[in-house]
Design a protein around this motif. Structure first.
Motif, PDB file in Angstrom:
ATOM      1  N   MET A 191      23.483  92.465 -71.536  1.00  0.00           N
ATOM      2  CA  MET A 191      23.078  91.512 -70.497  1.00  0.00           C
ATOM      3  C   MET A 191      24.278  90.730 -69.966  1.00  0.00           C
ATOM      4  N   ASN A 192      25.231  90.363 -70.889  1.00  0.00           N
ATOM      5  CA  ASN A 192      26.378  89.584 -70.425  1.00  0.00           C
ATOM      6  C   ASN A 192      27.224  90.374 -69.422  1.00  0.00           C
ATOM      7  N   ASP A 193      27.321  91.737 -69.627  1.00  0.00           N
ATOM      8  CA  ASP A 193      28.048  92.574 -68.674  1.00  0.00           C
ATOM      9  C   ASP A 193      27.375  92.540 -67.303  1.00  0.00           C
ATOM     10  N   GLU A 194      26.044  92.456 -67.307  1.00  0.00           N
ATOM     11  CA  GLU A 194      25.331  92.410 -66.031  1.00  0.00           C
ATOM     12  C   GLU A 194      25.670  91.132 -65.273  1.00  0.00           C
ATOM     13  N   PHE A 195      25.652  89.993 -65.989  1.00  0.00           N
ATOM     14  CA  PHE A 195      26.042  88.731 -65.342  1.00  0.00           C
ATOM     15  C   PHE A 195      27.489  88.802 -64.851  1.00  0.00           C
ATOM     16  N   TYR A 196      28.343  89.335 -65.704  1.00  0.00           N
ATOM     17  CA  TYR A 196      29.776  89.425 -65.380  1.00  0.00           C
ATOM     18  C   TYR A 196      29.998  90.279 -64.127  1.00  0.00           C
ATOM     19  N   ASN A 197      29.363  91.435 -64.060  1.00  0.00           N
ATOM     20  CA  ASN A 197      29.525  92.334 -62.913  1.00  0.00           C
ATOM     21  C   ASN A 197      28.964  91.721 -61.635  1.00  0.00           C
ATOM     22  N   ARG A 198      27.840  90.989 -61.778  1.00  0.00           N
ATOM     23  CA  ARG A 198      27.301  90.313 -60.600  1.00  0.00           C
ATOM     24  C   ARG A 198      28.260  89.224 -60.124  1.00  0.00           C
ATOM     25  N   GLY A 199      28.890  88.572 -61.099  1.00  0.00           N
ATOM     26  CA  GLY A 199      29.884  87.551 -60.744  1.00  0.00           C
ATOM     27  C   GLY A 199      31.055  88.151 -59.977  1.00  0.00           C
ATOM     28  N   LEU A 200      31.527  89.319 -60.424  1.00  0.00           N
ATOM     29  CA  LEU A 200      32.621  89.998 -59.713  1.00  0.00           C
ATOM     30  C   LEU A 200      32.214  90.348 -58.288  1.00  0.00           C
ATOM     31  N   GLU A 201      30.997  90.836 -58.129  1.00  0.00           N
ATOM     32  CA  GLU A 201      30.529  91.234 -56.804  1.00  0.00           C
ATOM     33  C   GLU A 201      30.421  90.027 -55.869  1.00  0.00           C
ATOM     34  N   LYS A 202      29.888  88.898 -56.406  1.00  0.00           N
ATOM     35  CA  LYS A 202      29.763  87.705 -55.568  1.00  0.00           C
ATOM     36  C   LYS A 202      31.143  87.137 -55.211  1.00  0.00           C
ATOM     37  N   ALA A 203      32.074  87.220 -56.150  1.00  0.00           N
ATOM     38  CA  ALA A 203      33.429  86.751 -55.862  1.00  0.00           C
ATOM     39  C   ALA A 203      34.056  87.614 -54.769  1.00  0.00           C
ATOM     40  N   ARG A 204      33.804  88.941 -54.827  1.00  0.00           N
ATOM     41  CA  ARG A 204      34.332  89.844 -53.809  1.00  0.00           C
ATOM     42  C   ARG A 204      33.801  89.484 -52.423  1.00  0.00           C
ATOM     43  N   ARG A 205      32.543  89.007 -52.384  1.00  0.00           N
ATOM     44  CA  ARG A 205      31.934  88.603 -51.112  1.00  0.00           C
ATOM     45  C   ARG A 205      32.275  87.148 -50.753  1.00  0.00           C
ATOM     46  N   LYS A 206      33.117  86.522 -51.559  1.00  0.00           N
ATOM     47  CA  LYS A 206      33.569  85.140 -51.374  1.00  0.00           C
ATOM     48  C   LYS A 206      32.451  84.122 -51.574  1.00  0.00           C
ATOM     49  N   ASP A 207      31.433  84.523 -52.334  1.00  0.00           N
ATOM     50  CA  ASP A 207      30.378  83.585 -52.745  1.00  0.00           C
ATOM     51  C   ASP A 207      30.812  82.998 -54.089  1.00  0.00           C
ATOM     52  N   TYR A 208      31.767  82.068 -54.011  1.00  0.00           N
ATOM     53  CA  TYR A 208      32.386  81.583 -55.245  1.00  0.00           C
ATOM     54  C   TYR A 208      31.423  80.756 -56.094  1.00  0.00           C
TER      55      TYR A 208
END
Length: 422
Positions: A1-18
């Protein structure tokens, strides 16, 4: 589950949704408190959103978990620069470099820090190292960025130097960045200057000014054919500047292409009609062809522009000698020697004296003139106190009786130079 949160965080950062990225990384860290990469990525999101202190805190946590994280040191150094904590930033970036000697971005950042601290030459060295690493990585955009940083740190313009175009004559710069490289070549570091120019041209093969600069350096090294090839390339890239024609003309003359040299120097004079260096260079070409009157005319015109050019007097003296006008030659040699003496250019000064010796048989006045020149030089060496010079001469007369006055002067000068380590 933590990897899922982490990967979603990377994706949002890529979209500049900091803000959204930070929230996802928070969830990942609640599940896995020792998740180094999550701290690092959350720190990046904080940094990009402007929360610099929080970013530093996350980078620090990442380093506690992994003390050898090059990226964490680099990122914390970057954040500390934003906070104007330059000593802390320098410490971080140096740790990053120790962990990875080929980390180009770290050298670039260290260049930024050293520039802000006022250590300009150290900053240039770091930007240069970063550029070399970027070049090896085929990252030409960042390589050019480093080059721009270097250019900004150079003097804006090298002043026009009214000197003679002897083999060791100063060179004009064509660009702020190349000023340093040409000065380096003047000091004898021609190989290092050449290496610098080679990597500049690897980064940008269309840099016409770099070709011109490399041609000048190659002339200093005696590689005249390669220099001409560089000047040709600069002209093909539409770098129309008198310095190209002047230096190509000098190189062509040295290689025996005197007509081609004169054509180049005529072109240079059309661009800079009041440049004494071009007149002297053309005078040298005329003299090499046996056109001594043309040479004398050019040297004389150069002296109208710059009446204190010792090399112009010396070259004109040679031309007068070739025409067997010994009195004119003696006067020019005398003037050249006086200026060289004032400039403390003892190599050229001695060369003038040697020429005076060769034509002594043509003029009874030459011996007296040479004596006066030696006396003038000795007087300068003893600070203008002739009493000191007389004592030194008397000592030599006591040890070596029966020699000429000129011999005693030369002996005292030689001993003083030896004692001073010249």
């Amino acid at each position: 589950m933590n990897d899922e949160f982490y990967n979603r965080g990377l994706e949002k950062a890529r979209r500049k949704d900091y803000a959204g990225a930070i929230e996802e990384f928070n969830h990942a860290l609640k599940l896995t408190p020792y998740f180094t990469e999550a701290y690092l990525q959350r720190g990046l999101a904080y940094y990009d959103s402007g929360a610099i202190l929080k970013a530093v805190s996350d980078y620090t946590e990442a380093l506690k978990l992994n003390p050898e994280s090059v990226e964490a040191y680099y990122c914390r150094g970057l954040a500390r620069v934003a906070l104007k904590n330059l000593p802390g930033a320098l410490d971080d970036v140096e740790r990053a470099i120790r962990l990875n000697l080929n980390y180009a971005s770290a050298y670039y950042l260290r260049g930024i820090v050293r520039r802000k601290q006022g250590y300009i030459q150290d900053a240039i060295a770091n930007f240069k190292k970063a550029a070399q690493l970027y070049l090896e990585q085929q990252d030409k955009d960042n390589c050019r960025l480093c080059l721009e940083q270097i250019k900004q740190l150079q003097p804006q313009e090298l002043p026009f130097v009214q000197q003679s175009p002897s083999p060791n004559a100063p060179i004009l710069s064509t660009n702020e960045y190349f000023t340093q490289l040409l000065e380096k070549a003047e000091k004898g570091d021609t190989q290092e200057a050449l290496a610098d120019l080679n990597w500049v041209l690897k980064a940008d093969p269309q840099d016409a000014q770099a070709y011109c600069c490399r041609g000048v350096v190659r002339c200093k090294m005696g590689n005249y054919r390669e220099a001409i090839a560089d000047f040709n390339q600069a002209l093909r890239l539409n770098f129309q500047d008198a310095i190209v024609y002047r230096n190509r003309g000098k190189a062509r003359s040295i290689l025996g292409d005197h007509q081609g040299a004169i054509a180049d120097l005529n072109q240079a004079l059309q661009m800079q009609p009041e440049d004494p260096l071009v007149y002297i260079a053309r005078g040298n070409a005329y003299r090499a062809m046996g056109n001594y009157l043309g040479a004398i005319q050019d040297y004389s015109y150069a002296l109208k522009i710059n009446p204190d050019d010792a090399q112009a007097y010396y070259n004109r003296g040679i031309a007068y000698t070739c025409m067997e006008e010994m009195q004119n030659a003696l006067e020019d040699y005398q003037r050249a020697a006086s200026i060289f003496c004032e400039q403390e250019d003892w190599g050229n000064y001695q060369q003038v004296l040697s020429n005076l010796e060769k034509i002594q048989k043509f003029s009874p006045e030459s011996k007296k003139q040479k004596y006066n020149l030696l006396r003038q030089r000795l007087l300068r060496m003893v600070g203008g106190y002739w009493e000191i010079a007389e004592r030194l001469i008397q000592q030599k007369q006591d040890y070596h009786p029966g020699m000429s006055d000129e011999w005693y002067l030369q002996k005292v000068i030689d001993d003083l130079e030896r004692d001073r380590g010249r």
